[in-house]
Design a protein around this motif. Structure first.
Motif, PDB file in Angstrom:
ATOM      1  N   LYS A   1       0.761  -1.229   0.066  1.00  0.00           N
ATOM      2  CA  LYS A   1       0.012  -0.153  -0.288  1.00  0.00           C
ATOM      3  C   LYS A   1       1.030   1.275  -0.021  1.00  0.00           C
ATOM      4  N   ILE A   2       1.983   1.281   0.673  1.00  0.00           N
ATOM      5  CA  ILE A   2       2.934   2.338   0.808  1.00  0.00           C
ATOM      6  C   ILE A   2       3.422   2.604  -0.564  1.00  0.00           C
ATOM      7  N   THR A   3       4.104   1.340  -1.202  1.00  0.00           N
ATOM      8  CA  THR A   3       4.431   1.540  -2.392  1.00  0.00           C
ATOM      9  C   THR A   3       3.436   2.140  -3.542  1.00  0.00           C
ATOM     10  N   ARG A   4       2.238   1.575  -3.555  1.00  0.00           N
ATOM     11  CA  ARG A   4       1.225   2.172  -4.390  1.00  0.00           C
ATOM     12  C   ARG A   4       1.112   3.718  -4.306  1.00  0.00           C
ATOM     13  N   LEU A   5       0.821   4.029  -2.968  1.00  0.00           N
ATOM     14  CA  LEU A   5       0.584   5.229  -2.910  1.00  0.00           C
ATOM     15  C   LEU A   5       1.491   6.235  -3.278  1.00  0.00           C
ATOM     16  N   ASN A   6       2.939   5.760  -2.871  1.00  0.00           N
ATOM     17  CA  ASN A   6       4.058   6.598  -3.467  1.00  0.00           C
ATOM     18  C   ASN A   6       3.966   6.630  -4.900  1.00  0.00           C
ATOM     19  N   ARG A   7       3.427   5.628  -5.592  1.00  0.00           N
ATOM     20  CA  ARG A   7       3.441   5.623  -7.145  1.00  0.00           C
ATOM     21  C   ARG A   7       2.094   6.638  -7.670  1.00  0.00           C
ATOM     22  N   GLU A   8       1.258   6.712  -6.990  1.00  0.00           N
ATOM     23  CA  GLU A   8      -0.354   7.124  -7.680  1.00  0.00           C
ATOM     24  C   GLU A   8      -0.540   8.385  -7.036  1.00  0.00           C
ATOM     25  N   THR A   9       0.068   8.644  -5.989  1.00  0.00           N
ATOM     26  CA  THR A   9      -0.367  10.153  -5.274  1.00  0.00           C
ATOM     27  C   THR A   9       0.021  11.355  -6.296  1.00  0.00           C
ATOM     28  N   ALA A  10      -0.935  12.224  -6.678  1.00  0.00           N
ATOM     29  CA  ALA A  10      -0.511  13.161  -7.159  1.00  0.00           C
ATOM     30  C   ALA A  10       0.478  13.923  -6.880  1.00  0.00           C
ATOM     31  N   ALA A  11       0.778  14.023  -5.501  1.00  0.00           N
ATOM     32  CA  ALA A  11       1.777  14.552  -4.805  1.00  0.00           C
ATOM     33  C   ALA A  11       3.055  13.928  -4.598  1.00  0.00           C
ATOM     34  N   SER A  12       3.154  12.801  -5.416  1.00  0.00           N
ATOM     35  CA  SER A  12       4.392  12.035  -4.849  1.00  0.00           C
ATOM     36  C   SER A  12       5.826  12.397  -5.169  1.00  0.00           C
ATOM     37  N   ASP A  13       5.931  13.404  -6.089  1.00  0.00           N
ATOM     38  CA  ASP A  13       7.256  14.013  -6.040  1.00  0.00           C
ATOM     39  C   ASP A  13       7.722  15.154  -4.953  1.00  0.00           C
ATOM     40  N   THR A  14       6.523  15.431  -4.134  1.00  0.00           N
ATOM     41  CA  THR A  14       6.942  16.569  -3.233  1.00  0.00           C
ATOM     42  C   THR A  14       6.860  16.232  -1.896  1.00  0.00           C
ATOM     43  N   ILE A  15       5.904  14.986  -1.441  1.00  0.00           N
ATOM     44  CA  ILE A  15       5.627  14.775   0.086  1.00  0.00           C
ATOM     45  C   ILE A  15       6.419  13.691   0.298  1.00  0.00           C
ATOM     46  N   PRO A  16       7.355  13.801   1.318  1.00  0.00           N
ATOM     47  CA  PRO A  16       8.465  12.660   1.604  1.00  0.00           C
ATOM     48  C   PRO A  16       7.773  11.351   2.049  1.00  0.00           C
ATOM     49  N   ILE A  17       8.219  10.540   1.700  1.00  0.00           N
ATOM     50  CA  ILE A  17       7.923   8.933   1.743  1.00  0.00           C
ATOM     51  C   ILE A  17       7.623   8.590   3.336  1.00  0.00           C
ATOM     52  N   LYS A  18       8.409   9.127   4.228  1.00  0.00           N
ATOM     53  CA  LYS A  18       8.183   9.056   5.580  1.00  0.00           C
ATOM     54  C   LYS A  18       6.954   9.779   6.063  1.00  0.00           C
ATOM     55  N   GLU A  19       6.547  10.768   5.615  1.00  0.00           N
ATOM     56  CA  GLU A  19       5.525  11.800   5.998  1.00  0.00           C
ATOM     57  C   GLU A  19       4.234  10.923   5.581  1.00  0.00           C
ATOM     58  N   LYS A  20       4.180  10.334   4.384  1.00  0.00           N
ATOM     59  CA  LYS A  20       2.938   9.329   3.828  1.00  0.00           C
ATOM     60  C   LYS A  20       2.912   8.109   4.400  1.00  0.00           C
ATOM     61  N   THR A  21       3.942   7.594   5.038  1.00  0.00           N
ATOM     62  CA  THR A  21       3.899   6.369   5.728  1.00  0.00           C
ATOM     63  C   THR A  21       3.396   6.487   7.167  1.00  0.00           C
ATOM     64  N   LYS A  22       3.859   7.680   7.654  1.00  0.00           N
ATOM     65  CA  LYS A  22       3.238   8.306   8.936  1.00  0.00           C
ATOM     66  C   LYS A  22       1.746   8.506   8.999  1.00  0.00           C
ATOM     67  N   THR A  23       1.376   9.113   7.989  1.00  0.00           N
ATOM     68  CA  THR A  23       0.095   9.524   7.771  1.00  0.00           C
ATOM     69  C   THR A  23      -1.016   8.120   7.452  1.00  0.00           C
ATOM     70  N   LEU A  24      -0.300   7.164   6.791  1.00  0.00           N
ATOM     71  CA  LEU A  24      -1.095   5.909   6.442  1.00  0.00           C
ATOM     72  C   LEU A  24      -1.436   5.193   7.719  1.00  0.00           C
ATOM     73  N   LYS A  25      -0.387   5.046   8.554  1.00  0.00           N
ATOM     74  CA  LYS A  25      -0.482   4.523  10.073  1.00  0.00           C
ATOM     75  C   LYS A  25      -1.545   5.040  10.650  1.00  0.00           C
ATOM     76  N   GLN A  26      -1.602   6.467  10.609  1.00  0.00           N
ATOM     77  CA  GLN A  26      -2.657   7.196  11.494  1.00  0.00           C
ATOM     78  C   GLN A  26      -3.917   6.730  11.121  1.00  0.00           C
ATOM     79  N   TYR A  27      -4.163   6.487  10.080  1.00  0.00           N
ATOM     80  CA  TYR A  27      -5.669   6.180   9.615  1.00  0.00           C
ATOM     81  C   TYR A  27      -5.438   4.714   9.020  1.00  0.00           C
TER      82      TYR A  27
END
Length: 234
Positions: free
Chosen positions: A107-133
């Motif tokens: 899911k983390i890999t897919r999110l990094n690939r598909e998100t429109a902001a994948s080139d601006t949001i650091p991976i660790k920040e996405k992962t932290k938010t994924l865990k939050q929800y």
């Protein structure tokens, strides 16, 4: 009753004095029977201007029954394909239960690939938010087609790429919100997109706490960001 919308074939969506919505059924209208029905009698179709399919459930059921009778071979082939799909889903569900850590990484890999902001949001920040929800959309609970959204859009000039400003949303929610004020967007689109304002307020209360604010304080801050945008194009 008041007309709310008219589709391309002339069918209308109405609302009565009690807020109950009704739609016209195409087939019922053609055969001359009562064609104005509550929208609960239709299949939801968010892509259509009326918000429902052209034909009511009764007409769709009759059409399906007629088609199956006239196409027995295709019906049997369809039934077999549905059985295969059901078995594949059951197999995947069992696999996911046995491989929860792999599923999280996927899911983390897919999110990094598909998100429109994948080139601006650091991976660790996405992962932290994924865990939050719990690896799901914050507003709908959906676990697939997830994207990372900037709560306050970068275009305002007041946004960051970090956890405090990130929300995990289902793709169609993220596309719909885009650069809009998230509070205005939620009020206007929650019914159409399948989430409640109660859930939205719960999530935004948590988001506000990330910055040490109350929900009302955070809403005021978001509004201020939109009212005082900074040109970052240069």
């Amino acid at each position: 009753m008041k007309i709310l919308a008219v589709n391309r074939i002339g069918n209308k969506l109405y609302v009565d004095d009690n807020g109950v919505k009704y739609a016209e059924c195409r087939t019922c209208k053609e055969v001359g029977r009562g064609y104005l029905k509550p929208i609960a009698d239709f299949v939801e179709a968010k892509q259509n201007i009326l918000g429902v399919l052209y034909d009511c459930n009764e007409c769709r059921k009759g059409e399906k029954k007629r088609w199956r009778k006239e196409n027995p071979e295709k019906t049997r082939a369809y039934n077999r394909s549905q059985e295969r799909i059901k078995k594949n889903r059951e197999h995947r569900k069992k696999w996911e239960e046995k491989n929860k850590e792999k599923v999280k990484k996927m899911k983390i890999t897919r999110l990094n690939r598909e998100t429109a902001a994948s080139d601006t949001i650091p991976i660790k920040e996405k992962t932290k938010t994924l865990k939050q929800y719990s690896y799901s959309c914050a507003l709908t609970g959906t676990e697939n087609n997830l994207q990372a959204d900037h709560i306050i859009p970068l275009v305002t000039g007041h946004a960051s790429n970090f956890f405090e400003n990130i929300l995990i949303l289902k793709r169609d929610l993220n596309v719909s919100k885009n650069g809009r004020n998230i509070f205005d967007w939620a009020v206007q689109e929650h019914e159409h997109l399948g989430f409640t304002l109660t859930r939205f307020n719960e999530v935004m209360t948590e988001v506000a706490l990330r910055s040490g604010m109350t929900l009302e304080e955070y809403k005021e801050y978001v509004n201020w960001c939109f009212d005082n945008q900074i040109d970052i194009s240069g």
